[in-house]
Scaffold this motif. Sequence first.
Motif, PDB file in Angstrom:
ATOM      1  N   TYR A 103       0.863  -1.181   0.000  1.00 32.26           N
ATOM      2  CA  TYR A 103       0.000   0.000   0.000  1.00 32.26           C
ATOM      3  C   TYR A 103       0.899   1.229   0.000  1.00 32.26           C
ATOM      4  O   TYR A 103       2.103   1.127   0.261  1.00 32.26           O
ATOM      5  N   ASN A 104       0.288   2.386  -0.243  1.00 33.30           N
ATOM      6  CA  ASN A 104       1.061   3.623  -0.277  1.00 33.30           C
ATOM      7  C   ASN A 104       1.905   3.812   0.974  1.00 33.30           C
ATOM      8  O   ASN A 104       1.366   3.941   2.064  1.00 33.30           O
ATOM      9  N   ALA A 105       3.230   3.835   0.791  1.00 35.02           N
ATOM     10  CA  ALA A 105       4.161   4.184   1.871  1.00 35.02           C
ATOM     11  C   ALA A 105       4.054   3.302   3.117  1.00 35.02           C
ATOM     12  O   ALA A 105       4.428   3.710   4.208  1.00 35.02           O
ATOM     13  N   CYS A 106       3.522   2.093   2.982  1.00 35.44           N
ATOM     14  CA  CYS A 106       3.507   1.180   4.138  1.00 35.44           C
ATOM     15  C   CYS A 106       3.419  -0.267   3.647  1.00 35.44           C
ATOM     16  O   CYS A 106       3.326  -0.509   2.451  1.00 35.44           O
ATOM     17  N   CYS A 107       3.423  -1.204   4.596  1.00 32.14           N
ATOM     18  CA  CYS A 107       3.386  -2.636   4.274  1.00 32.14           C
ATOM     19  C   CYS A 107       4.488  -2.988   3.271  1.00 32.14           C
ATOM     20  O   CYS A 107       4.232  -3.401   2.138  1.00 32.14           O
ATOM     21  N   THR A 108       5.731  -2.792   3.719  1.00 31.12           N
ATOM     22  CA  THR A 108       6.899  -3.009   2.845  1.00 31.12           C
ATOM     23  C   THR A 108       7.296  -4.483   2.854  1.00 31.12           C
ATOM     24  O   THR A 108       7.363  -5.105   3.912  1.00 31.12           O
ATOM     25  N   LEU A 109       7.552  -5.036   1.676  1.00 32.09           N
ATOM     26  CA  LEU A 109       7.947  -6.442   1.571  1.00 32.09           C
ATOM     27  C   LEU A 109       9.457  -6.592   1.733  1.00 32.09           C
ATOM     28  O   LEU A 109      10.229  -5.931   1.031  1.00 32.09           O
ATOM     29  N   ARG A 110       9.875  -7.435   2.691  1.00 28.85           N
ATOM     30  CA  ARG A 110      11.291  -7.797   2.812  1.00 28.85           C
ATOM     31  C   ARG A 110      11.384  -9.276   2.473  1.00 28.85           C
ATOM     32  O   ARG A 110      10.716 -10.100   3.125  1.00 28.85           O
ATOM     33  N   ILE A 111      12.171  -9.624   1.487  1.00 23.43           N
ATOM     34  CA  ILE A 111      12.154 -11.001   0.978  1.00 23.43           C
ATOM     35  C   ILE A 111      13.550 -11.613   1.054  1.00 23.43           C
ATOM     36  O   ILE A 111      14.532 -10.999   0.647  1.00 23.43           O
ATOM     37  N   GLU A 112      13.612 -12.842   1.581  1.00 28.30           N
ATOM     38  CA  GLU A 112      14.880 -13.580   1.562  1.00 28.30           C
ATOM     39  C   GLU A 112      14.558 -15.033   1.213  1.00 28.30           C
ATOM     40  O   GLU A 112      13.384 -15.432   1.184  1.00 28.30           O
ATOM     41  N   TYR A 113      15.592 -15.809   0.937  1.00 28.14           N
ATOM     42  CA  TYR A 113      15.346 -17.227   0.644  1.00 28.14           C
ATOM     43  C   TYR A 113      15.152 -17.986   1.949  1.00 28.14           C
ATOM     44  O   TYR A 113      15.860 -17.766   2.921  1.00 28.14           O
ATOM     45  N   SER A 114      14.157 -18.880   1.967  1.00 30.33           N
ATOM     46  CA  SER A 114      13.917 -19.706   3.148  1.00 30.33           C
ATOM     47  C   SER A 114      14.906 -20.870   3.149  1.00 30.33           C
ATOM     48  O   SER A 114      15.435 -21.244   2.106  1.00 30.33           O
ATOM     49  N   LYS A 115      15.130 -21.450   4.337  1.00 24.81           N
ATOM     50  CA  LYS A 115      15.982 -22.636   4.387  1.00 24.81           C
ATOM     51  C   LYS A 115      15.190 -23.888   3.990  1.00 24.81           C
ATOM     52  O   LYS A 115      15.748 -24.920   3.668  1.00 24.81           O
ATOM     53  N   LEU A 116      13.863 -23.765   4.021  1.00 20.24           N
ATOM     54  CA  LEU A 116      13.015 -24.901   3.612  1.00 20.24           C
ATOM     55  C   LEU A 116      12.976 -24.973   2.092  1.00 20.24           C
ATOM     56  O   LEU A 116      12.924 -23.949   1.422  1.00 20.24           O
ATOM     57  N   SER A 117      12.958 -26.194   1.551  1.00 24.79           N
ATOM     58  CA  SER A 117      12.843 -26.276   0.093  1.00 24.79           C
ATOM     59  C   SER A 117      11.470 -26.781  -0.333  1.00 24.79           C
ATOM     60  O   SER A 117      11.140 -26.813  -1.504  1.00 24.79           O
ATOM     61  N   ASN A 118      10.644 -27.164   0.655  1.00 26.31           N
ATOM     62  CA  ASN A 118       9.282 -27.596   0.323  1.00 26.31           C
ATOM     63  C   ASN A 118       8.366 -27.274   1.502  1.00 26.31           C
ATOM     64  O   ASN A 118       8.753 -27.458   2.649  1.00 26.31           O
ATOM     65  N   LEU A 119       7.185 -26.756   1.230  1.00 27.79           N
ATOM     66  CA  LEU A 119       6.248 -26.427   2.314  1.00 27.79           C
ATOM     67  C   LEU A 119       5.247 -27.569   2.478  1.00 27.79           C
ATOM     68  O   LEU A 119       4.688 -28.067   1.489  1.00 27.79           O
ATOM     69  N   ASN A 120       5.010 -27.955   3.726  1.00 29.96           N
ATOM     70  CA  ASN A 120       4.036 -28.996   4.008  1.00 29.96           C
ATOM     71  C   ASN A 120       2.756 -28.312   4.509  1.00 29.96           C
ATOM     72  O   ASN A 120       2.685 -27.869   5.648  1.00 29.96           O
ATOM     73  N   VAL A 121       1.765 -28.197   3.629  1.00 31.26           N
ATOM     74  CA  VAL A 121       0.532 -27.479   3.979  1.00 31.26           C
ATOM     75  C   VAL A 121      -0.551 -28.500   4.310  1.00 31.26           C
ATOM     76  O   VAL A 121      -0.854 -29.389   3.517  1.00 31.26           O
ATOM     77  N   LYS A 122      -1.133 -28.368   5.531  1.00 31.12           N
ATOM     78  CA  LYS A 122      -2.148 -29.356   5.957  1.00 31.12           C
ATOM     79  C   LYS A 122      -3.571 -28.864   5.691  1.00 31.12           C
ATOM     80  O   LYS A 122      -4.489 -29.653   5.508  1.00 31.12           O
ATOM     81  N   TYR A 123      -3.769 -27.521   5.721  1.00 28.81           N
ATOM     82  CA  TYR A 123      -5.122 -26.978   5.601  1.00 28.81           C
ATOM     83  C   TYR A 123      -5.172 -25.877   4.542  1.00 28.81           C
ATOM     84  O   TYR A 123      -4.220 -25.115   4.398  1.00 28.81           O
ATOM     85  N   ASN A 124      -6.290 -25.800   3.835  1.00 23.06           N
ATOM     86  CA  ASN A 124      -6.544 -24.660   2.941  1.00 23.06           C
ATOM     87  C   ASN A 124      -7.519 -23.713   3.642  1.00 23.06           C
ATOM     88  O   ASN A 124      -8.720 -23.982   3.720  1.00 23.06           O
ATOM     89  N   ASN A 125      -6.982 -22.625   4.195  1.00 20.24           N
ATOM     90  CA  ASN A 125      -7.850 -21.636   4.841  1.00 20.24           C
ATOM     91  C   ASN A 125      -7.209 -20.260   4.681  1.00 20.24           C
ATOM     92  O   ASN A 125      -6.357 -20.076   3.815  1.00 20.24           O
ATOM     93  N   ASP A 126      -7.602 -19.295   5.518  1.00 21.73           N
ATOM     94  CA  ASP A 126      -7.059 -17.947   5.294  1.00 21.73           C
ATOM     95  C   ASP A 126      -5.648 -17.772   5.874  1.00 21.73           C
ATOM     96  O   ASP A 126      -5.064 -16.697   5.796  1.00 21.73           O
ATOM     97  N   LYS A 127      -5.068 -18.855   6.446  1.00 19.84           N
ATOM     98  CA  LYS A 127      -3.696 -18.778   6.963  1.00 19.84           C
ATOM     99  C   LYS A 127      -2.704 -19.531   6.069  1.00 19.84           C
ATOM    100  O   LYS A 127      -1.533 -19.201   6.020  1.00 19.84           O
TER     101      LYS A 127
END
Length: 480
Positions: A205-229
């Motif tokens: 958004y304007n002048a806020c909510c800045t994205l800081r991005i780095e590489y994760s140490k995980l190479s695969n995500l284990n997702v158990k649920y599909n919800n808003d999290k």
Amino acid sequence: MSPAPNHADNNNDAKKVKLDTKNPGAPSRVIHIRNIPNEVTEAEIVHLGIPFGKVTNVLVLKGKNQAFLEMSDEVAATTMVNYFTNCTAQLRGRAVYVQFSNHKELKTDQNHSNNPSAQAALQAAQALVNQTDTQGGPNTVLRVIVEHMIYPVTLDVLYQIFSRVGKVLKIVTFTKNNTFQALIQYPDVVTAQAAKMTLDGQNIYNACCTLRIEYSKLSNLNVKYNNDKSRDYTNPNLPTGDPALDSALAIGGMPFTGMPLAGVTPTAAALGAAGIRLPGQPSPNCVLLVSNLNEEMVTPDALFTLFGVYGDVLRVKILFNKKDNALVQMSEPHQTQLAISHLDKMKTWGKQIRVTLSKHQTVQLPKEGQPDAGLTKDYTNSPLHRFKKPGSKNYQNIYPPSATLHLSNIPPTVDEEQIKDAFTHAGASVKAFKFFPKDRKMALIQLGSVEEAIAALIKMHNFQLSDSSHLRVSFSKSTI
């Protein structure tokens, strides 16, 4: 050695590299990039190449809307060309075309002493690569931290933003040390690297909510649920789980309760949600002013269909006292940029239309009983929006107007002659037609000119071909 490029004189540049107009087939470490926006910098061109290997030279021909990028070797160049054959490269919201150049090297002055901006872009790129090496190597999973979070950021907003760069497989969001974070998985390292390069440091958004991005140490995500999290886009059948239990876990994340900035509602900000602003872009505005229209031909529906190729049109208003002018309200700011870059100065119904940002923030609907003569229409709930679904495949098929149209949703009962007749009946001269060899639901149709194709798209998109199917029409990047 040729002289260094002088940006005041594009003709010198063009002579020096003899613009590649033939279809270059043979691999070369020099890459030719076409259809770049006028205001693009050397740094932005270099950033396109960084995920694929070391960039050794860059030349931007602004007057020609073209650029050349020299990679350190053919392998890096081939990886880049192959990657952008399958997904569209974009600069400032405009689709650009990436191919091998006929040149084996860029013969500009190698030390760039006469072109400090190219020199600075290459040095900055090298610094970025060195920094990445020290932080841990590229990976398919990114760790995203949202700093200065004044408005809530949802999983859907993240999906919309990160899908711009490529296909997102999985997202997990959580709160750690009171900061909102996310893990985002891409199918390959190249896409993850491109997302990190493009989005790190940008504001949602304007002048806020800045994205800081780095590489994760995980190479695969284990997702158990599909919800808003959390969500696994490759497996829509996961259970939703119990959000109350989820939030008790570390990965669940705390609900956001912070108050928004005084006087600004999150909904107004949410309009700008996925329209990440690059430096130098105007502040988010979703309304376009379209002028020099053909008064005899223009209707709200026609503008809805044409501008709908570049984003979801919410409202259209043809001005009552000046019917060659109209306001078109798009659903997101980046869609207005796409529409301007592709439709401004396009010949439509015999006149060269102008498309610019309007000073209005919204298109007002007429009040009850006000005379309007059907000049204002609200399309908010139209079933014909192309980009309703986040990460819609349609985002990858946005091209400038061309004489060849891409047709889809063709029922098996309809043959080539019926389609050609329908287009001829709509006033177009059909030059060529071809069904897709693997999928007869799709075809290309080539018309007499770009102007004819624009008129035909307006008339034929959503044309009823059979009881149950309506034709879908968009501009094609291919010719027959």
